[in-house]
Design a protein around this motif. Structure first.
Motif, PDB file in Angstrom:
ATOM      1  N   SER A   1      44.911  41.672  24.654  1.00 17.79           N
ATOM      2  CA  SER A   1      44.316  42.351  25.803  1.00 17.79           C
ATOM      3  C   SER A   1      43.639  43.645  25.364  1.00 17.79           C
ATOM      4  O   SER A   1      44.140  44.351  24.486  1.00 17.79           O
ATOM      5  CB  SER A   1      45.405  42.692  26.835  1.00 17.79           C
ATOM      6  OG  SER A   1      46.110  41.541  27.230  1.00 17.79           O
ATOM      7  N   TYR A   2      42.519  43.952  25.994  1.00 23.07           N
ATOM      8  CA  TYR A   2      41.780  45.174  25.684  1.00 23.07           C
ATOM      9  C   TYR A   2      41.230  45.777  26.972  1.00 23.07           C
ATOM     10  O   TYR A   2      40.743  45.043  27.844  1.00 23.07           O
ATOM     11  CB  TYR A   2      40.616  44.884  24.734  1.00 23.07           C
ATOM     12  CG  TYR A   2      41.047  44.261  23.436  1.00 23.07           C
ATOM     13  CD1 TYR A   2      41.403  45.044  22.341  1.00 23.07           C
ATOM     14  CD2 TYR A   2      41.116  42.875  23.313  1.00 23.07           C
ATOM     15  CE1 TYR A   2      41.815  44.466  21.156  1.00 23.07           C
ATOM     16  CE2 TYR A   2      41.526  42.283  22.124  1.00 23.07           C
ATOM     17  CZ  TYR A   2      41.875  43.079  21.052  1.00 23.07           C
ATOM     18  OH  TYR A   2      42.288  42.500  19.880  1.00 23.07           O
ATOM     19  N   VAL A   3      41.330  47.078  27.116  1.00 24.32           N
ATOM     20  CA  VAL A   3      40.694  47.794  28.228  1.00 24.32           C
ATOM     21  C   VAL A   3      39.463  48.475  27.653  1.00 24.32           C
ATOM     22  O   VAL A   3      39.564  49.356  26.794  1.00 24.32           O
ATOM     23  CB  VAL A   3      41.652  48.820  28.859  1.00 24.32           C
ATOM     24  CG1 VAL A   3      40.937  49.613  29.930  1.00 24.32           C
ATOM     25  CG2 VAL A   3      42.868  48.113  29.447  1.00 24.32           C
ATOM     26  N   SER A   4      38.285  48.033  28.091  1.00 26.35           N
ATOM     27  CA  SER A   4      37.048  48.513  27.483  1.00 26.35           C
ATOM     28  C   SER A   4      36.551  49.817  28.092  1.00 26.35           C
ATOM     29  O   SER A   4      35.749  50.512  27.482  1.00 26.35           O
ATOM     30  CB  SER A   4      35.949  47.442  27.599  1.00 26.35           C
ATOM     31  OG  SER A   4      35.794  47.006  28.928  1.00 26.35           O
ATOM     32  N   GLY A   5      37.010  50.153  29.297  1.00 22.78           N
ATOM     33  CA  GLY A   5      36.615  51.427  29.884  1.00 22.78           C
ATOM     34  C   GLY A   5      36.321  51.332  31.367  1.00 22.78           C
ATOM     35  O   GLY A   5      36.472  50.277  31.988  1.00 22.78           O
TER      36      GLY A   5
ATOM     37  N   ILE B   1      37.331  49.585  36.570  1.00 22.34           N
ATOM     38  CA  ILE B   1      37.878  49.517  35.218  1.00 22.34           C
ATOM     39  C   ILE B   1      37.639  48.111  34.702  1.00 22.34           C
ATOM     40  O   ILE B   1      37.864  47.129  35.422  1.00 22.34           O
ATOM     41  CB  ILE B   1      39.383  49.839  35.202  1.00 22.34           C
ATOM     42  CG1 ILE B   1      39.607  51.310  35.511  1.00 22.34           C
ATOM     43  CG2 ILE B   1      39.997  49.500  33.855  1.00 22.34           C
ATOM     44  CD1 ILE B   1      41.066  51.689  35.612  1.00 22.34           C
ATOM     45  N   GLY B   2      37.184  48.006  33.473  1.00 19.00           N
ATOM     46  CA  GLY B   2      36.916  46.692  32.893  1.00 19.00           C
ATOM     47  C   GLY B   2      37.702  46.474  31.619  1.00 19.00           C
ATOM     48  O   GLY B   2      38.119  47.410  30.944  1.00 19.00           O
ATOM     49  N   GLY B   3      37.901  45.214  31.285  1.00 25.72           N
ATOM     50  CA  GLY B   3      38.591  44.856  30.052  1.00 25.72           C
ATOM     51  C   GLY B   3      38.377  43.388  29.753  1.00 25.72           C
ATOM     52  O   GLY B   3      37.630  42.693  30.449  1.00 25.72           O
ATOM     53  N   TYR B   4      39.019  42.926  28.714  1.00 30.52           N
ATOM     54  CA  TYR B   4      38.862  41.521  28.353  1.00 30.52           C
ATOM     55  C   TYR B   4      40.085  41.036  27.585  1.00 30.52           C
ATOM     56  O   TYR B   4      40.892  41.825  27.076  1.00 30.52           O
ATOM     57  CB  TYR B   4      37.585  41.315  27.535  1.00 30.52           C
ATOM     58  CG  TYR B   4      37.507  42.103  26.252  1.00 30.52           C
ATOM     59  CD1 TYR B   4      37.865  41.542  25.027  1.00 30.52           C
ATOM     60  CD2 TYR B   4      37.069  43.423  26.257  1.00 30.52           C
ATOM     61  CE1 TYR B   4      37.802  42.272  23.851  1.00 30.52           C
ATOM     62  CE2 TYR B   4      36.996  44.166  25.095  1.00 30.52           C
ATOM     63  CZ  TYR B   4      37.359  43.574  23.887  1.00 30.52           C
ATOM     64  OH  TYR B   4      37.294  44.300  22.738  1.00 30.52           O
TER      65      TYR B   4
ATOM     66  N   LEU C   1      38.223  50.394  41.910  1.00 30.30           N
ATOM     67  CA  LEU C   1      39.115  51.453  42.384  1.00 30.30           C
ATOM     68  C   LEU C   1      38.503  52.245  43.536  1.00 30.30           C
ATOM     69  O   LEU C   1      39.229  52.866  44.307  1.00 30.30           O
ATOM     70  CB  LEU C   1      39.451  52.407  41.234  1.00 30.30           C
ATOM     71  CG  LEU C   1      40.130  51.784  40.019  1.00 30.30           C
ATOM     72  CD1 LEU C   1      40.309  52.825  38.940  1.00 30.30           C
ATOM     73  CD2 LEU C   1      41.476  51.190  40.400  1.00 30.30           C
ATOM     74  N   ARG C   2      37.174  52.240  43.611  1.00 28.49           N
ATOM     75  CA  ARG C   2      36.496  52.980  44.676  1.00 28.49           C
ATOM     76  C   ARG C   2      35.180  52.282  44.999  1.00 28.49           C
ATOM     77  O   ARG C   2      34.468  51.827  44.109  1.00 28.49           O
ATOM     78  CB  ARG C   2      36.232  54.419  44.231  1.00 28.49           C
ATOM     79  CG  ARG C   2      35.548  55.284  45.291  1.00 28.49           C
ATOM     80  CD  ARG C   2      35.456  56.734  44.861  1.00 28.49           C
ATOM     81  NE  ARG C   2      34.633  56.909  43.669  1.00 28.49           N
ATOM     82  CZ  ARG C   2      35.064  57.474  42.549  1.00 28.49           C
ATOM     83  NH1 ARG C   2      36.320  57.883  42.439  1.00 28.49           N
ATOM     84  NH2 ARG C   2      34.250  57.613  41.509  1.00 28.49           N
ATOM     85  N   GLY C   3      34.876  52.174  46.300  1.00 27.50           N
ATOM     86  CA  GLY C   3      33.627  51.559  46.727  1.00 27.50           C
ATOM     87  C   GLY C   3      33.694  50.039  46.701  1.00 27.50           C
ATOM     88  O   GLY C   3      34.772  49.439  46.802  1.00 27.50           O
ATOM     89  N   GLN C   4      32.540  49.416  46.545  1.00 30.06           N
ATOM     90  CA  GLN C   4      32.475  47.957  46.484  1.00 30.06           C
ATOM     91  C   GLN C   4      31.256  47.541  45.670  1.00 30.06           C
ATOM     92  O   GLN C   4      30.367  48.345  45.401  1.00 30.06           O
ATOM     93  CB  GLN C   4      32.398  47.349  47.885  1.00 30.06           C
ATOM     94  CG  GLN C   4      31.163  47.744  48.677  1.00 30.06           C
ATOM     95  CD  GLN C   4      31.160  47.139  50.072  1.00 30.06           C
ATOM     96  OE1 GLN C   4      32.211  46.860  50.640  1.00 30.06           O
ATOM     97  NE2 GLN C   4      29.974  46.940  50.630  1.00 30.06           N
ATOM     98  N   CYS C   5      31.211  46.277  45.281  1.00 33.01           N
ATOM     99  CA  CYS C   5      30.083  45.777  44.505  1.00 33.01           C
ATOM    100  C   CYS C   5      29.916  44.280  44.745  1.00 33.01           C
ATOM    101  O   CYS C   5      30.781  43.621  45.326  1.00 33.01           O
ATOM    102  CB  CYS C   5      30.280  46.044  43.005  1.00 33.01           C
ATOM    103  SG  CYS C   5      31.602  45.060  42.257  1.00 33.01           S
ATOM    104  N   TRP C   6      28.784  43.766  44.305  1.00 38.04           N
ATOM    105  CA  TRP C   6      28.524  42.333  44.304  1.00 38.04           C
ATOM    106  C   TRP C   6      28.588  41.837  42.869  1.00 38.04           C
ATOM    107  O   TRP C   6      28.172  42.540  41.941  1.00 38.04           O
ATOM    108  CB  TRP C   6      27.142  42.037  44.885  1.00 38.04           C
ATOM    109  CG  TRP C   6      27.035  42.307  46.360  1.00 38.04           C
ATOM    110  CD1 TRP C   6      26.634  43.462  46.960  1.00 38.04           C
ATOM    111  CD2 TRP C   6      27.348  41.396  47.420  1.00 38.04           C
ATOM    112  NE1 TRP C   6      26.678  43.339  48.323  1.00 38.04           N
ATOM    113  CE2 TRP C   6      27.097  42.070  48.635  1.00 38.04           C
ATOM    114  CE3 TRP C   6      27.804  40.066  47.462  1.00 38.04           C
ATOM    115  CZ2 TRP C   6      27.302  41.472  49.873  1.00 38.04           C
ATOM    116  CZ3 TRP C   6      28.006  39.467  48.688  1.00 38.04           C
ATOM    117  CH2 TRP C   6      27.750  40.163  49.883  1.00 38.04           C
TER     118      TRP C   6
END
Length: 310
Positions: free
Chosen positions: A15-19, A111-114, A43-48
């Motif tokens: 597992s890795y947290v990319s930022g 927050i993203g990771g892979y 964590l905040r707001g929204q996206c597509w």
């Protein structure tokens, strides 16, 4: 160890947290194809989110996350009409604990990771998952939200050992998302992962995984499920897509393939470890399932398209 833990261990899950990504105004970012599984938590707001080949974009709101398991290019955006920038152009902007600030930030934070998997066994898990998994904010997901919030803190306020903490939290996120996927399985979902949602089938699969060398018969496996042999066989095939004995054979060969790659044990020793008394019978079964003899597989000359448990 339970079956899901068995498979994740066999897959050499990392597992890795990319930022993080902190954006403001109208924005859109495109990502190229990728290996393994990617995840993003809002964590905040929204996206597509739009995944190549999928008919409709998916809206992700605050407190929700999504996983991408097929390696397809994708884009995330505040508005799908906005022209996307390449994610690679944002990397030099990383600051404040590996959080990218774009368009001034302040309105959207993720927050993203892979997760990486052993290449030759990755399909054990990946083919069980849809191209995008959307996990919504629900009362029962408090542990998931806690993990994501802790990852945010590790990015915002770096501490000694923070990378290891973030990776462990990311692994927890994956397992929790897989549990959500199990609880929300569709009636037409078939495979070993979905069978774990059934307590009786889970007991049988766990038993096979715990003792692959046992002298299993259909009757003994049915006993693990406390079902009649006929009813058990039908139910197992309905959920897993294979007969119980076929699943057992494929799991044994998957374990054997792993040992052929990573140990110096002889073919006969590996065969005994997965339930075969003679090298000949093991070699015959291995070639039937994996499409090449075990000695050839062990020398690194294995074929690419071998079978694994469904």
């Amino acid at each position: 160890m339970d079956s899901l833990s068995d498979v994740l261990s066999l897959l050499e899950l990392r597992s890795y947290v990319s930022g993080g990504f902190d954006a403001g105004g109208a924005w859109a970012v495109r990502f190229g194809s990728h290996e393994g599984i990617k995840f993003h938590a809002v964590l905040r707001g929204q996206c597509w989110v739009s995944v190549e080949g999928e008919p409709e974009p998916v809206q992700i709101s605050e407190g929700e996350c999504f996983l991408l398991a097929r390696g397809k290019p994708f884009r995330i955006a505040s508005d799908m009409a906005v022209e996307a920038v390449d994610a690679r152009t944002l990397l030099p902007q990383v600051q404040d604990g590996r959080i990218v600030t774009y368009n001034g930030g302040g309105e959207f934070l993720s927050i993203g990771g892979y997760f990486t998997l052993a290449d030759d066994q990755a399909d054990l898990l990946l083919k069980m998952l849809p191209p995008i998994m959307h996990v919504r904010d629900e009362p029962g997901l408090s542990t998931l939200r806690w993990c994501i919030e802790r990852m945010r803190q590790e990015l915002r306020e770096p501490q000694p050992g923070g990378d290891i903490v973030a990776r462990q939290l990311a692994t927890m996120v994956l397992v929790l998302v897989l549990r959500v996927r199990l609880s929300a399985r569709n009636s037409d979902d078939v495979g070993w992962l979905f069978a774990l949602a059934d307590k009786r089938m889970r007991a049988v699969i766990n038993a096979m995984h715990e003792a692959p060398d046992a002298k299993w018969t259909l009757q003994k496996l049915a006993g693990q499920a406390a079902m009649s042999r006929t009813t058990f066989a039908l139910r197992f095939r309905e959920l897993v897509g294979l007969s119980p004995m076929d699943y057992l054979t494929r799991w044994r060969m998957t374990l054997a393939a792993d040992r052929l790659r990573h140990s110096r044990d002889s073919v006969a020793e590996i065969g005994r470890a997965v339930g075969y008394e003679s090298e000949k019978s093991f070699s015959t079964a291995f070639k039937r399932v994996m499409n090449c003899p075990p000695r050839q597989y062990g020398r690194g000359q294995r074929t690419a398209g071998h079978s694994e448990p469904t």
